[in-house]
Design a protein around this motif. Structure first.
Motif, mmCIF file in Angstrom:
data_model
loop_
_atom_site.group_PDB
_atom_site.id
_atom_site.type_symbol
_atom_site.label_atom_id
_atom_site.label_comp_id
_atom_site.label_asym_id
_atom_site.label_seq_id
_atom_site.Cartn_x
_atom_site.Cartn_y
_atom_site.Cartn_z
ATOM 1 N N ARG A 198 36.607 30.581 45.518
ATOM 2 C CA ARG A 198 35.615 31.453 46.148
ATOM 3 C C ARG A 198 36.196 32.065 47.414
ATOM 4 O O ARG A 198 36.022 33.245 47.690
ATOM 5 N N TRP A 199 36.915 31.236 48.157
ATOM 6 C CA TRP A 199 37.562 31.738 49.362
ATOM 7 C C TRP A 199 38.587 32.814 48.994
ATOM 8 O O TRP A 199 38.664 33.854 49.643
ATOM 9 N N LEU A 200 39.340 32.566 47.927
ATOM 10 C CA LEU A 200 40.319 33.566 47.493
ATOM 11 C C LEU A 200 39.621 34.900 47.186
ATOM 12 O O LEU A 200 40.084 35.968 47.588
ATOM 13 N N GLY A 201 38.487 34.803 46.491
ATOM 14 C CA GLY A 201 37.725 36.003 46.149
ATOM 15 C C GLY A 201 37.279 36.750 47.404
ATOM 16 O O GLY A 201 37.336 37.981 47.466
ATOM 17 N N GLU A 202 36.850 35.978 48.414
ATOM 18 C CA GLU A 202 36.421 36.615 49.675
ATOM 19 C C GLU A 202 37.599 37.323 50.335
ATOM 20 O O GLU A 202 37.442 38.398 50.925
ATOM 21 N N GLN A 203 38.772 36.709 50.239
ATOM 22 C CA GLN A 203 39.964 37.341 50.827
ATOM 23 C C GLN A 203 40.292 38.643 50.106
ATOM 24 O O GLN A 203 40.689 39.624 50.734
ATOM 25 N N VAL A 204 40.111 38.641 48.791
ATOM 26 C CA VAL A 204 40.343 39.880 48.036
ATOM 27 C C VAL A 204 39.385 40.956 48.547
ATOM 28 O O VAL A 204 39.781 42.092 48.804
ATOM 29 N N ALA B 262 45.114 36.118 42.987
ATOM 30 C CA ALA B 262 46.410 36.391 43.607
ATOM 31 C C ALA B 262 46.853 37.813 43.268
ATOM 32 O O ALA B 262 47.288 38.577 44.146
ATOM 33 N N ALA B 263 46.725 38.181 42.005
ATOM 34 C CA ALA B 263 47.120 39.525 41.596
ATOM 35 C C ALA B 263 46.298 40.571 42.337
ATOM 36 O O ALA B 263 46.835 41.544 42.886
ATOM 37 N N ALA B 264 44.985 40.364 42.376
ATOM 38 C CA ALA B 264 44.094 41.339 43.013
ATOM 39 C C ALA B 264 44.413 41.473 44.497
ATOM 40 O O ALA B 264 44.399 42.579 45.055
ATOM 41 N N LYS B 265 44.739 40.348 45.129
ATOM 42 C CA LYS B 265 45.036 40.375 46.563
ATOM 43 C C LYS B 265 46.266 41.247 46.828
ATOM 44 O O LYS B 265 46.265 42.105 47.710
ATOM 45 N N VAL B 266 47.311 41.002 46.056
ATOM 46 C CA VAL B 266 48.548 41.755 46.255
ATOM 47 C C VAL B 266 48.312 43.242 45.977
ATOM 48 O O VAL B 266 48.771 44.115 46.725
ATOM 49 N N LEU B 267 47.549 43.545 44.951
ATOM 50 C CA LEU B 267 47.270 44.941 44.622
ATOM 51 C C LEU B 267 46.460 45.611 45.732
ATOM 52 O O LEU B 267 46.771 46.727 46.161
ATOM 53 N N ALA B 268 45.427 44.925 46.203
ATOM 54 C CA ALA B 268 44.579 45.522 47.249
ATOM 55 C C ALA B 268 45.389 45.696 48.537
ATOM 56 O O ALA B 268 45.259 46.714 49.225
ATOM 57 N N ASP B 269 46.220 44.714 48.850
ATOM 58 C CA ASP B 269 47.057 44.826 50.047
ATOM 59 C C ASP B 269 47.996 46.025 49.942
ATOM 60 O O ASP B 269 48.431 46.573 50.958
ATOM 61 N N ASN B 270 48.315 46.411 48.724
ATOM 62 C CA ASN B 270 49.201 47.551 48.537
ATOM 63 C C ASN B 270 48.428 48.815 48.167
ATOM 64 O O ASN B 270 48.950 49.720 47.520
ATOM 65 N N MET C 156 45.948 49.650 46.168
ATOM 66 C CA MET C 156 45.666 50.082 44.800
ATOM 67 C C MET C 156 44.153 50.024 44.582
ATOM 68 O O MET C 156 43.457 49.216 45.188
ATOM 69 N N LYS C 157 43.683 50.886 43.690
ATOM 70 C CA LYS C 157 42.249 50.903 43.374
ATOM 71 C C LYS C 157 41.995 49.930 42.226
ATOM 72 O O LYS C 157 42.460 50.144 41.117
ATOM 73 N N ILE C 158 41.295 48.853 42.522
ATOM 74 C CA ILE C 158 41.213 47.762 41.539
ATOM 75 C C ILE C 158 39.787 47.330 41.206
ATOM 76 O O ILE C 158 38.839 47.578 41.967
ATOM 77 N N LEU C 159 39.683 46.663 40.091
ATOM 78 C CA LEU C 159 38.428 46.028 39.696
ATOM 79 C C LEU C 159 38.776 44.625 39.197
ATOM 80 O O LEU C 159 39.548 44.479 38.257
ATOM 81 N N LEU C 160 38.241 43.631 39.893
ATOM 82 C CA LEU C 160 38.438 42.239 39.454
ATOM 83 C C LEU C 160 37.128 41.779 38.815
ATOM 84 O O LEU C 160 36.076 41.837 39.448
ATOM 85 N N VAL C 161 37.192 41.348 37.579
ATOM 86 C CA VAL C 161 35.971 40.971 36.868
ATOM 87 C C VAL C 161 35.998 39.477 36.548
ATOM 88 O O VAL C 161 36.955 38.975 35.970
ATOM 89 N N GLU C 162 34.943 38.785 36.947
ATOM 90 C CA GLU C 162 34.852 37.338 36.710
ATOM 91 C C GLU C 162 33.512 37.033 36.051
ATOM 92 O O GLU C 162 32.477 37.490 36.516
ATOM 93 N N LYS C 163 33.544 36.232 34.996
ATOM 94 C CA LYS C 163 32.279 35.981 34.293
ATOM 95 C C LYS C 163 31.396 34.949 34.992
ATOM 96 O O LYS C 163 30.192 34.940 34.807
ATOM 97 N N GLY C 164 31.983 34.103 35.806
ATOM 98 C CA GLY C 164 31.177 33.097 36.504
ATOM 99 C C GLY C 164 30.384 33.706 37.655
ATOM 100 O O GLY C 164 30.576 34.869 38.005
#
Ligand SMILES: Cc1cc2nc3c(=O)[nH]c(=O)nc-3n(C[C@H](O)[C@H](O)[C@H](O)COP(=O)(O)OP(=O)(O)OC[C@H]3O[C@@H](n4cnc5c(N)ncnc54)[C@H](O)[C@@H]3O)c2cc1C
Ligand SMILES: Cc1cc2nc3c(=O)[nH]c(=O)nc-3n(C[C@H](O)[C@H](O)[C@H](O)COP(=O)(O)OP(=O)(O)OC[C@H]3O[C@@H](n4cnc5c(N)ncnc54)[C@H](O)[C@@H]3O)c2cc1C
Ligand SMILES: Nc1ncnc2c1ncn2[C@@H]1O[C@H](COP(=O)(O)O)[C@@H](O)[C@H]1O
Lengths: 262, 325, 443
Positions: free
Chosen positions: C115-121, C19-27, C29-37
């Protein structure tokens, strides 16, 4: 040197999946780079680290989603990727895949093409050998080790055969189908993942390859998948706990008197 | 229907059990569809052994004898078999799976422009169509497939069919085919043989397989001892092959061999799908594992929950005693 | 070399991080979302009803997916069941009011939904100015936060180090990094954590819909009290597309003090007369266990921000346990959104100091997240009354049994039934009165 790795995107078979009315339910599947292809990429990268002049390209035939598998290979360290993308590929068997790959490789320069020994979902293991035959170059399957001799323009392949491990030398250009027993594919580093986004991802269409759409996908296939089903599940039998000697006598009794295999 | 051709598989010039399984099923198919059954065998010196094929109702046998078959390379097989297929012109070709078959068959399928389907577990003929069943998704699913191609080449998963009794009164024509010159672009360098005196996995009625649970070479030897009293073959998971404890040729599973013995004992094996893909068709499965939740128990007929280091030596003694009486 | 520094690095690709990454990308911002899975959500377990409008606001694409949604079913029927050993009494509510987008609640299977959320990001990134410079990186574990001059300014993963103006910690309940910078207590008292166990049972979809009387995308959620042998906690059952999720949430402290094992409790829950028939025709396909904060406001750190970092979702203990249900995902998403908005503001001011990031906590206090958590604090203590998990469900069932019983004897009056039941239980009228007043005030 120039190597290609043929990459297929496959559903993760370790995960649970559903079959309905004879069809695999695709929505819930998680797709990954075929493990055997990942081993082929890894082996090329090991060679690349040793030889440094190796230019490694990936090629994948498949749907739009397939770019994730290519991205993974790029993040591992391949130089660039070719994505032969078309909706018409749905339902392709190994014959159709080999046809498309043949058209792709016809006018390409390469020293070796590496494939996986089989795709994890279909477990068919036809594409590499078929493609070699079409391109009229030598091939070896089930490779568990590679040594490149750049001067002699050849690869010494160790393959797992029936009588043991066979060492076979192939001259360039050739195709090697790789086993995952060859290595443990690296997990891309964060930096690798970042770099992969900037590496060339070349889109190729069926028309670019001079193929008619009926030469690919279902109509270009020689076999048809009619239906899928779950196998008759083996029932979990009896489970015994206790002292080792008790367990052993129970087992001997069961094997002798019930299962009658002793 | 016209003709079914079976490619015989041999080892040290002896025909393998898996060939008889395939021949028996092919004969049934041939009889049911009014087709004739032919067979081909390739090797260094197989003229004598070839006759055995007739005992399964084959009406003609092709032999391709050549010293080139001494060390395995795919090209001589592809060229030799293409010649036989051209001569016999079958509709359906069946061959039992082996590492060599998995290697040369794709080339043969390409060379003959056939439809190839690997690792089938059932075959039927429906008019001009060949229908098969085969496992997929690491043997977690089975599929039905079909081809109406003029030539269909199938490899058959071991243990899919039962071999019938040989009828030694039968005999038939044997035609020797000349391999001719083969344009080989590959050189056989070396065979690192892993032969042991123990029965091979392909032929074994009993397989004792072990996994990471045996820990090291000495644990592996415990299992070897158990295999010896059973007269069984030893199998292994990938985990042990990776550790260098077991020979790669012993690996059972998706990447390794498919076996379906009468008795399969899994010692210290968790039961990952990639492993069970190679053994779930065994008739009786026994698992020995100290973790009562291990997935292997879900497909075992008899599960022993306990430490293999306690159980295996006792089991070895017990079987030894039993066999002595 | 180009500037590699990110505006924001988000650690953890659960609902909060996405959710955070989505809002940041929509605005932009240059972001990096890191997930261990292996993918966003691949490691996530939850019983799975996502409540409220937050997801629909952050991911408006959701409403275009109704043909084949990433969630399972919308919930328009809710049941609350009080169980005793051999009976159960349920309150059942179904309403058409819940039939429209944004749904009041949807059941989700996290590994699919996240996973869908990640794709949206990824899609939002592709549309931003940083299409090639923002990333969703999976199979990467953040091992450490980089701190310079007391300020969080990046992350380390393996050999790679990356800088950013700020970091959002969305790492879930095992908040190692959050604790490493003192935003969460080093050791969380066992009374603040519960263990959740869940099984997924698969059915033929038609059978499932018949069993639970579902039409189309409709779904039901059922919570249970009294099924935990007196241990703090309860049971849940949610319908997915062609499966159900069912399980228990159990207070770790109580569990430790009892002689029960999680497995036995789950088995006896599944064996209960009102559950067992539901499982018929189904096949267990997944089992998982996970820790969940119990939802006590005392467990939430006083300060959810520091120089260069904020903490969101489970890592911040933002879980609401109303006794009727667990709400964690919606709070996680909302806190992710508020953190993102605060960071966008901070970026404008070019100030990522503590003082500037405090606006995250202010925003959160203004939002329903903190309001609900405060409002339900009473409920929290109410439902943590040990009698709630055994005596009251037993009492209710004993009353209902007598109400419905036809045994050839003269029927008793309801008043007498209640009197008898209360006399037989070791609850006093005083207990009952206290509880109902408390309950009335707090729920
Ligand atoms: C593409 C691909 C292909 C693969 N192909 C194959 C294949 O062909 N064959 C194959 O086997 N694997 C294959 N694998 C690997 C497979 O996924 C598993 O990793 C492997 O099978 C695990 O081996 P294991 O059971 O020996 O080890 P583990 O999973 O580590 O299990 C060891 C077991 O031993 C038990 N144990 C430990 N100590 C004792 C003791 N003292 N007494 C009793 N029990 C004990 C443990 O409880 C445990 O269950 C493949 C994987 C991939 C990705
Ligand atoms: C049994 C059970 C039932 C529940 N039922 C409900 C319910 O019905 N409704 C509801 O709203 N809530 C429910 N919850 C609560 C809900 O699951 C959580 O509140 C929610 O998942 C919190 O989301 P999150 O994004 O903060 O954390 P998570 O979903 O836990 O995500 C954290 C992510 O960070 C990743 N990560 C962690 N550390 C690192 C690192 N160092 N580097 C990289 N990645 C990292 C993890 O892999 C994970 O993907 C339930 C919980 C449980 C256990
Ligand atoms: N669609 C495809 N695109 C690229 N390579 C493929 C494709 N299908 C198969 N291959 C290659 O062929 C190998 C064997 O595939 P198969 O014959 O399907 O078992 C795979 O491991 C890949 O290397």
């Amino acid at each position: 040197m120039k190597f290609f790795v043929c990459c297929k995107q496959v559903p993760d078979v370790a995960m649970a999946f559903q079959i309905k009315d004879g069809e695999l339910q695709k929505d819930d599947l998680n797709y990954v780079l075929n493990a055997y292809d990942a081993s082929a990429v890894e082996e090329s990268l090991v060679i690349k680290d040793a030889v440094s002049e190796l230019d490694l390209s990936l090629v994948l035939m498949g749907a739009e989603k397939g770019k994730e598998a290519l991205r993974k290979g790029l993040a591992m360290g391949a130089n660039d990727a070719f994505h032969i993308e078309d909706d018409a590929f749905e339902g392709s068997d190994s014959h159709a895949a080999a046809n498309v790959l043949e058209a792709f490789f016809k006018d390409k320069e390469y020293d070796a093409i590496l494939c996986g020994k089989q795709s994890q979902d279909m477990d068919m293991g036809l594409t590499g050998g078929l493609l070699a035959e079409k391109l009229n170059i030598p091939y070896v399957t089930n490779a568990v080790g590679l040594e490149v001799n750049e001067e002699a323009k050849s690869i010494l392949v160790t393959r797992q055969g029936d009588a043991g491990q066979e060492k076979v030398e192939l001259s360039f250009p050739c195709i090697v189908s790789c086993s995952n027993d060859m290595n443990e594919p690296r997990i891309p580093s964060l930096r690798g993942i970042m770099q992969s986004k900037k590496k060339p991802m070349n889109k190729v269409s069926v028309a670019d390859l001079g193929l008619a759409t009926d030469a690919v996908g279902k109509s270009g296939s020689k076999s048809t998948l009619l239906s899928m089903d779950f196998p008759k599940a083996r029932k979990a039998g009896e489970k015994f706990e206790g002292e080792a000697s008790e367990l052993v006598s129970t087992l001997i009794d069961k094997l002798t008197n019930e299962a009658k295999v002793l | 229907m016209s003709k079914i051709l079976v490619i015989a598989d041999q080892k040290d010039n002896k025909i393998k059990k898996s060939t008889f399984e395939v021949l028996s099923e092919a004969k049934k198919l041939a009889d049911a569809s009014g087709s004739s059954l032919e067979a081909v065998i390739l090797g260094e010196a197989i003229a004598q052994e070839a006759k055995v094929l007739a005992h399964y109702g084959v009406s003609k046998i092709y032999t391709v004898e050549n010293s080139m078959f001494k060390n395995y390379l795919n090209r001589p097989f592809i060229d030799g078999l293409k010649k036989v297929i051209d001569a016999s012109s079958p509709k359906l070709v069946m061959v039992p799976t082996s590492e060599s078959v998995k290697d040369y068959l794709p080339g043969l399928v390409g060379a003959t422009n056939a439809c190839g389907i690997m690792d089938c577990s059932a075959v039927s003929l429906d008019g001009g169509k060949v229908q098969i069943e085969r496992p997929l998704m690491a043997a977690k699913a089975v599929s039905k497939m079909e081809s109406s191609d003029d030539l269909v080449i199938l490899s058959i998963r071991s243990g899919s069919f039962d071999a019938v009794e040989a009828d030694t009164s039968l005999s038939c024509d044997i035609e020797s085919v000349d391999l001719g010159t083969v344009d080989i672009k590959a050189v056989f360098k070396e065979l690192i043989s892993a032969q042991s005196d123990r029965v091979s996995l392909d032929d074994a009625n009993v397989v004792i397989a072990c996994g990471r649970g045996v820990k090291d070479k000495s644990g592996f030897e415990l299992v070897e001892k158990l295999a010896d009293v059973f007269g069984a073959a030893v199998g292994s998971t990938r985990a042990l092959v990776e550790n260098g404890i077991a020979e790669p040729s012993l690996q059972v599973g998706q990447t390794g061999k498919v076996v379906s013995p009468d008795l399969y004992i899994a010692v210290g094996i968790s039961g990952a799908v990639q492993h069970t893909a190679g053994m779930s068709n065994s008739k009786v499965i026994v698992a020995i594992n100290k973790d009562e939740e291990a997935p292997i128990f879900s497909l075992s007929d008899y599960g022993l929950v306990g430490d293999l280091f306690d159980i295996v030596p006792k089991l070895t003694e017990a079987v030894k005693e039993l066999k002595a009486n | 070399m180009e500037d590699e520094k990110f505006d924001c690095i988000i650690v953890g690709g659960g609902v909060a991080g996405c959710a955070a990454a989505k809002v940041l990308a929509d605005n932009n911002m240059k972001i990096l979302l890191v997930e261990k899975g292996e993918w966003t959500g691949s490691k996530n377990v939850s019983g799975g009803v996502l409540y409220g409008p937050t997801p629909w606001e952050i991911f408006p694409e959701l409403k275009n997916t109704l043909e084949n949604p990433p969630f399972e079913r919308f919930i328009n029927r809710r049941r609350l069941s009080f169980m005793s050993d051999d009976s159960s009494f349920s309150i059942d509510y179904k309403s058409q009011k819940y039939d429209n987008v944004p749904y009041n609640g949807v059941s989700v299977l996290r590994s699919k939904f996240d996973r869908w959320l990640g794709e949206q990001v990824e899609e939002s990134i592709a549309k931003s100015d940083f299409a090639e410079d923002s990333f969703v990186a999976t199979e990467v574990m953040v091992e450490e936060l980089i701190i310079k001059d007391g300020k969080v300014c990046g992350i380390r993963a393996g050999e790679d180090e990356f800088e950013s103006d700020c970091v959002i910690l969305a790492e879930g309940v095992n908040s190692l990094l959050t604790r490493s910078i003192g935003l969460q207590k080093e050791i969380v008292d066992a009374k603040y954590v519960a263990t959740g166990i869940k099984e997924v049972w698969q059915y033929d979809q038609d059978l499932l819909e018949a069993k639970f009387q579902l039409d189309g995308l409709e779904g039901v959620s059922n919570e249970f009290v009294g099924c935990t042998k007196g241990i703090e906690g309860g049971g849940f059952l949610y319908t997915n597309k062609d499966s159900i999720s069912l399980g228990l949430v159990l207070g770790i402290k109580d569990l430790r003090d009892s002689n029960e094992t999680v497995y036995d409790l789950l088995d006896s829950f599944k064996d209960h007369t009102s559950i067992k028939p539901l499982l018929k025709g189904g096949k267990m396909v997944e089992y998982s266990a996970h820790v969940v904060p119990v939802g006590d406001i005392d467990m939430i750190p006083k300060q959810l921000y520091t120089d260069g970092a904020v903490v969101v979702g489970d890592a911040a203990g933002l879980v609401l346990n109303t006794g009727k249900s667990i709400e964690g995902m919606n709070l996680a998403m909302e806190s992710g959104r508020q953190a993102a908005l605060a960071i966008i503001e901070a970026k404008k001011k070019r100030d990522f100091s503590k003082a500037s990031l405090k606006s995250y906590q202010d925003r959160l206090s203004e939002s329903y997240v903190m309001k609900d958590l405060r409002n339900f604090q009473g409920a929290f203590h109410f439902i943590h009354n040990p009698d709630m998990f055994k005596k009251y469900p037993d009492l209710v069932n004993s009353i209902m049994n007598d109400v419905f019983l036809v045994d050839g004897q003269e029927k008793k009056k309801t008043r007498d039934i209640i009197k008898k039941a209360v006399d037989e239980s070791d609850l006093s009228y005083w207990d009952l009165m206290k509880t109902s007043i408390q309950g009335g005030l707090s729920l």
